[in-house]
Design a protein around this motif. Structure first.
Motif, PDB file in Angstrom:
ATOM      1  N   CYS A 199       0.867  -1.420   0.055  1.00  0.00           N
ATOM      2  CA  CYS A 199      -0.067  -0.200  -0.286  1.00  0.00           C
ATOM      3  C   CYS A 199       0.939   1.308  -0.124  1.00  0.00           C
ATOM      4  O   CYS A 199       0.273   2.247  -0.107  1.00  0.00           O
ATOM      5  CB  CYS A 199      -0.891  -0.005   1.146  1.00  0.00           C
ATOM      6  SG  CYS A 199      -1.896  -1.412   1.465  1.00  0.00           S
TER       7      CYS A 199
ATOM      8  N   LEU B  90      -1.373   2.376  -7.207  1.00  0.00           N
ATOM      9  CA  LEU B  90      -2.872   1.996  -6.357  1.00  0.00           C
ATOM     10  C   LEU B  90      -3.818   2.434  -7.440  1.00  0.00           C
ATOM     11  O   LEU B  90      -4.717   3.081  -7.235  1.00  0.00           O
ATOM     12  CB  LEU B  90      -2.961   3.106  -5.313  1.00  0.00           C
ATOM     13  CG  LEU B  90      -1.861   3.083  -4.485  1.00  0.00           C
ATOM     14  CD1 LEU B  90      -2.005   3.873  -2.997  1.00  0.00           C
ATOM     15  CD2 LEU B  90      -1.584   1.577  -3.792  1.00  0.00           C
TER      16      LEU B  90
ATOM     17  N   LEU C  68      -6.026   5.495  -6.334  1.00  0.00           N
ATOM     18  CA  LEU C  68      -6.223   5.879  -4.911  1.00  0.00           C
ATOM     19  C   LEU C  68      -5.034   7.128  -4.598  1.00  0.00           C
ATOM     20  O   LEU C  68      -3.815   6.820  -5.055  1.00  0.00           O
ATOM     21  CB  LEU C  68      -5.754   5.021  -3.936  1.00  0.00           C
ATOM     22  CG  LEU C  68      -7.037   4.001  -4.053  1.00  0.00           C
ATOM     23  CD1 LEU C  68      -6.638   2.682  -3.218  1.00  0.00           C
ATOM     24  CD2 LEU C  68      -8.308   4.279  -3.503  1.00  0.00           C
TER      25      LEU C  68
ATOM     26  N   CYS D 183      -0.693   4.795   0.766  1.00  0.00           N
ATOM     27  CA  CYS D 183      -2.267   5.189   0.422  1.00  0.00           C
ATOM     28  C   CYS D 183      -2.833   6.166   1.428  1.00  0.00           C
ATOM     29  O   CYS D 183      -2.420   5.819   2.486  1.00  0.00           O
ATOM     30  CB  CYS D 183      -3.033   3.848   0.280  1.00  0.00           C
ATOM     31  SG  CYS D 183      -4.718   3.982   0.017  1.00  0.00           S
TER      32      CYS D 183
ATOM     33  N   PHE E 127      -5.487   5.863   2.835  1.00  0.00           N
ATOM     34  CA  PHE E 127      -6.284   4.815   3.838  1.00  0.00           C
ATOM     35  C   PHE E 127      -5.475   4.148   4.686  1.00  0.00           C
ATOM     36  O   PHE E 127      -6.050   3.200   5.440  1.00  0.00           O
ATOM     37  CB  PHE E 127      -7.193   3.979   3.007  1.00  0.00           C
ATOM     38  CG  PHE E 127      -8.212   5.030   2.166  1.00  0.00           C
ATOM     39  CD1 PHE E 127      -9.092   5.576   2.984  1.00  0.00           C
ATOM     40  CD2 PHE E 127      -8.474   4.791   0.913  1.00  0.00           C
ATOM     41  CE1 PHE E 127     -10.113   6.192   2.210  1.00  0.00           C
ATOM     42  CE2 PHE E 127      -9.414   5.587   0.153  1.00  0.00           C
ATOM     43  CZ  PHE E 127     -10.349   6.239   1.030  1.00  0.00           C
ATOM     44  N   LEU E 128      -4.219   4.028   4.670  1.00  0.00           N
ATOM     45  CA  LEU E 128      -3.242   3.135   5.235  1.00  0.00           C
ATOM     46  C   LEU E 128      -2.906   3.685   6.582  1.00  0.00           C
ATOM     47  O   LEU E 128      -2.516   4.732   6.467  1.00  0.00           O
ATOM     48  CB  LEU E 128      -1.925   2.774   4.691  1.00  0.00           C
ATOM     49  CG  LEU E 128      -1.068   1.818   5.226  1.00  0.00           C
ATOM     50  CD1 LEU E 128      -1.580   0.543   5.230  1.00  0.00           C
ATOM     51  CD2 LEU E 128       0.435   1.811   4.474  1.00  0.00           C
TER      52      LEU E 128
ATOM     53  N   CYS F  86      -5.634  -1.278   6.963  1.00  0.00           N
ATOM     54  CA  CYS F  86      -6.308  -0.467   5.979  1.00  0.00           C
ATOM     55  C   CYS F  86      -7.629   0.015   6.663  1.00  0.00           C
ATOM     56  O   CYS F  86      -8.338  -0.785   7.201  1.00  0.00           O
ATOM     57  CB  CYS F  86      -6.703  -1.437   4.823  1.00  0.00           C
ATOM     58  SG  CYS F  86      -7.851  -0.853   3.521  1.00  0.00           S
TER      59      CYS F  86
ATOM     60  N   VAL G 237     -10.281   1.451   5.237  1.00  0.00           N
ATOM     61  CA  VAL G 237     -11.474   0.936   4.480  1.00  0.00           C
ATOM     62  C   VAL G 237     -11.872  -0.476   5.032  1.00  0.00           C
ATOM     63  O   VAL G 237     -13.093  -0.731   5.225  1.00  0.00           O
ATOM     64  CB  VAL G 237     -11.164   0.785   2.782  1.00  0.00           C
ATOM     65  CG1 VAL G 237     -12.339   0.344   2.190  1.00  0.00           C
ATOM     66  CG2 VAL G 237     -10.864   2.272   2.300  1.00  0.00           C
TER      67      VAL G 237
ATOM     68  N   LYS H 279     -12.999  -2.590  -0.031  1.00  0.00           N
ATOM     69  CA  LYS H 279     -11.717  -2.233  -0.668  1.00  0.00           C
ATOM     70  C   LYS H 279     -11.642  -2.557  -2.171  1.00  0.00           C
ATOM     71  O   LYS H 279     -12.555  -3.367  -2.847  1.00  0.00           O
ATOM     72  CB  LYS H 279     -10.826  -3.269  -0.061  1.00  0.00           C
ATOM     73  CG  LYS H 279     -10.489  -2.744   1.303  1.00  0.00           C
ATOM     74  CD  LYS H 279      -9.162  -3.423   1.886  1.00  0.00           C
ATOM     75  CE  LYS H 279      -9.275  -4.890   2.008  1.00  0.00           C
ATOM     76  NZ  LYS H 279      -8.007  -5.701   2.477  1.00  0.00           N
ATOM     77  N   PRO H 280     -11.036  -1.506  -3.003  1.00  0.00           N
ATOM     78  CA  PRO H 280     -10.833  -1.905  -4.460  1.00  0.00           C
ATOM     79  C   PRO H 280     -10.560  -3.401  -4.663  1.00  0.00           C
ATOM     80  O   PRO H 280      -9.757  -3.986  -3.825  1.00  0.00           O
ATOM     81  CB  PRO H 280      -9.880  -0.819  -4.769  1.00  0.00           C
ATOM     82  CG  PRO H 280      -9.862   0.188  -3.838  1.00  0.00           C
ATOM     83  CD  PRO H 280     -10.161  -0.581  -2.583  1.00  0.00           C
TER      84      PRO H 280
ATOM     85  N   CYS I  68      -6.879  -4.228  -4.507  1.00  0.00           N
ATOM     86  CA  CYS I  68      -6.389  -4.658  -2.974  1.00  0.00           C
ATOM     87  C   CYS I  68      -6.613  -5.969  -2.597  1.00  0.00           C
ATOM     88  O   CYS I  68      -5.651  -6.553  -1.885  1.00  0.00           O
ATOM     89  CB  CYS I  68      -6.893  -3.588  -2.076  1.00  0.00           C
ATOM     90  SG  CYS I  68      -6.772  -2.005  -2.679  1.00  0.00           S
TER      91      CYS I  68
HETATM   92  S1  SF4 Z   1      -5.529  -2.282   0.866  1.00  0.00           S
HETATM   93 FE1  SF4 Z   1      -6.642  -0.184   1.879  1.00  0.00          FE
HETATM   94  S2  SF4 Z   1      -4.585   0.819   2.564  1.00  0.00           S
HETATM   95 FE2  SF4 Z   1      -3.849  -0.482   0.966  1.00  0.00          FE
HETATM   96  S3  SF4 Z   1      -3.807   0.475  -0.907  1.00  0.00           S
HETATM   97 FE3  SF4 Z   1      -5.825  -0.776  -0.684  1.00  0.00          FE
HETATM   98  S4  SF4 Z   1      -7.533   0.988   0.093  1.00  0.00           S
HETATM   99 FE4  SF4 Z   1      -5.325   1.727   0.448  1.00  0.00          FE
END
Ligand code: SF4
Length: 372
Positions: A87, A92, A135, A142, A144-145, A151, A153, A162-163, A166
């Motif tokens: 991440c 991303l 992202l 990221c 969100f990390l 994470c 999310v 999550k995407p 990921c």
């Molecule tokens: S897992 Fe979470 S923190 Fe890692 S890249 Fe995906 S959205 Fe971002």
């Protein structure tokens, strides 16, 4: 030219022009003959001139794949070690429209998060109307990390929000005429030694099937593949070679892959130029500890099973690049431990080795490495 039956019709593969033609399932016989004649695909058509290729994969919609059965490598294991490294070190995106929609729709009230800042383009610039969404990062991480490398999310809304990229990492889907191979980008995982001892991948088939259904399209290996610039083999022949290679005992794996596709290797100089071009120290490759050598072997097996050789114009050239990559890693590695070899494979994953080798005789260089 060989044909593949797919749910909505037929795919015709022309390996010389490197094209895939599709016809609907209900095409009447006369019309099908007309289609084949018009496209130079019938038995009496003159052999076309061979066209250059960059890779041996065709992008095909998931619903048009010849088979959606997922196949994993026997004995493969993986469980994310939640180290958070991917991440903060990988690209991303690009995200799927469904990923963007899910993240926007989640209930962020009271979190201080602003949905309008979630996405950027490939160059970390504000998202344009027609750009792919990525992202946004904060520094290299990221957004969100969290500080504990988990994470946000996932923690707030669960894994499914999550995407897809990921949830997928390090898995990769490659369709073949027989099934969808579930490969692994194990060499790009910063915690590979621990992660590769995790859950048996075969127990993750339900999740994998779900993730496959979220894809619009994936790369398909065609029914005839180029083993070397002038040697075309069937997918079935390739499969036999691959399973013989995967059944080998640990050791010398990259060189064995090379020998399987390069039938007349002749050693050529050029490695020193490449080492200097990349800026690596001029020293011999390091001997690895048995555990590190086994990890290197796993990385190479993962490359083969993931059908990464098909990302190149022929299998001999792709295997030569694998031999060179493994050799360079042994030159670069700081010591012979699993952690050190893991780090070098991870950090060199983005090195454009193919471009760096463009003017070199990679098959000759690989032959000299394999012979040493
Ligand atoms: S897992 Fe979470 S923190 Fe890692 S890249 Fe995906 S959205 Fe971002």
């Amino acid at each position: 030219m060989r044909a593949l039956r797919v749910p909505r019709g037929l795919l015709f593969h022309d390996p010389l022009r490197w094209r895939l033609f599709s016809t609907p399932a209900d095409l009447a016989e006369g019309k099908l003959r007309g289609f084949l004649e018009k496209n130079g695909l019938h038995a009496d058509a003159p052999a076309p001139k061979q066209q250059p290729r960059l890779r041996q994969l065709f992008w095909v919609r998931v619903e048009d794949l010849p088979s959606r059965e997922v196949r994993t490598r026997p004995g493969a294991r993986f469980a994310c070690a939640c180290c958070g490294q991917s991440c903060q070190t990988m690209k991303l995106g690009p995200l799927l429209p469904a990923d963007v929609e899910r993240l926007r729709r989640a209930d962020w009230n009271g979190t201080g998060r602003d949905r309008s800042t979630f996405f950027v383009d490939e160059h970390d610039q504000p998202l344009g109307e027609y750009s792919d969404a990525f992202l946004r990062r904060e520094g290299s991480r990221c957004q969100f990390l969290r500080d504990d490398n988990l994470c946000e999310v996932h923690a707030r809304f669960g894994a499914m929000t999550k995407p897809l990229m990921c949830r997928m990492f390090p898995y990769v889907f490659r369709a073949t005429p027989a099934a969808v191979a579930v490969g692994m980008r194990l060499g790009e995982c910063a915690s590979a030694p621990a992660a590769a001892k995790g859950l048996p991948v075969v127990e993750q088939h339900d999740d994998l099937r779900r993730m496959l259904s979220e894809h619009d399209a994936i790369g398909l290996v065609p029914p005839s593949v180029w083993a070397s610039p002038d040697r075309l083999i069937t997918w079935e022949e390739y499969e036999r070679i691959e399973s013989d290679l995967l059944a080998r005992p640990v050791g010398g794996f990259a060189a064995a892959v090379f020998r399987a596709f390069e039938t007349a290797p002749s050693p050529k100089p050029g490695l020193d130029d490449l080492v200097a071009k990349i800026g690596l120290p001029n020293r011999p490759p390091r001997k690895l500890d048995p555990e590190a050598a086994e990890l290197e072997d796993r990385f190479c097996r993962a490359v083969l099973f993931s059908k990464e050789l098909f990302l190149h114009q022929d299998l001999a050239r792709a295997a030569a690049l694998l031999v060179i990559k493994a050799h360079l890693a042994r030159i670069e590695v700081a010591d012979g431990s699993p952690a050190a070899i893991n780090q070098v494979w991870k950090t060199s994953a983005d090195r454009p080795l193919r471009d760096l080798c463009r003017d070199l005789d990679v098959r000759g260089i690989a032959a000299s490495i394999a012979a040493s």
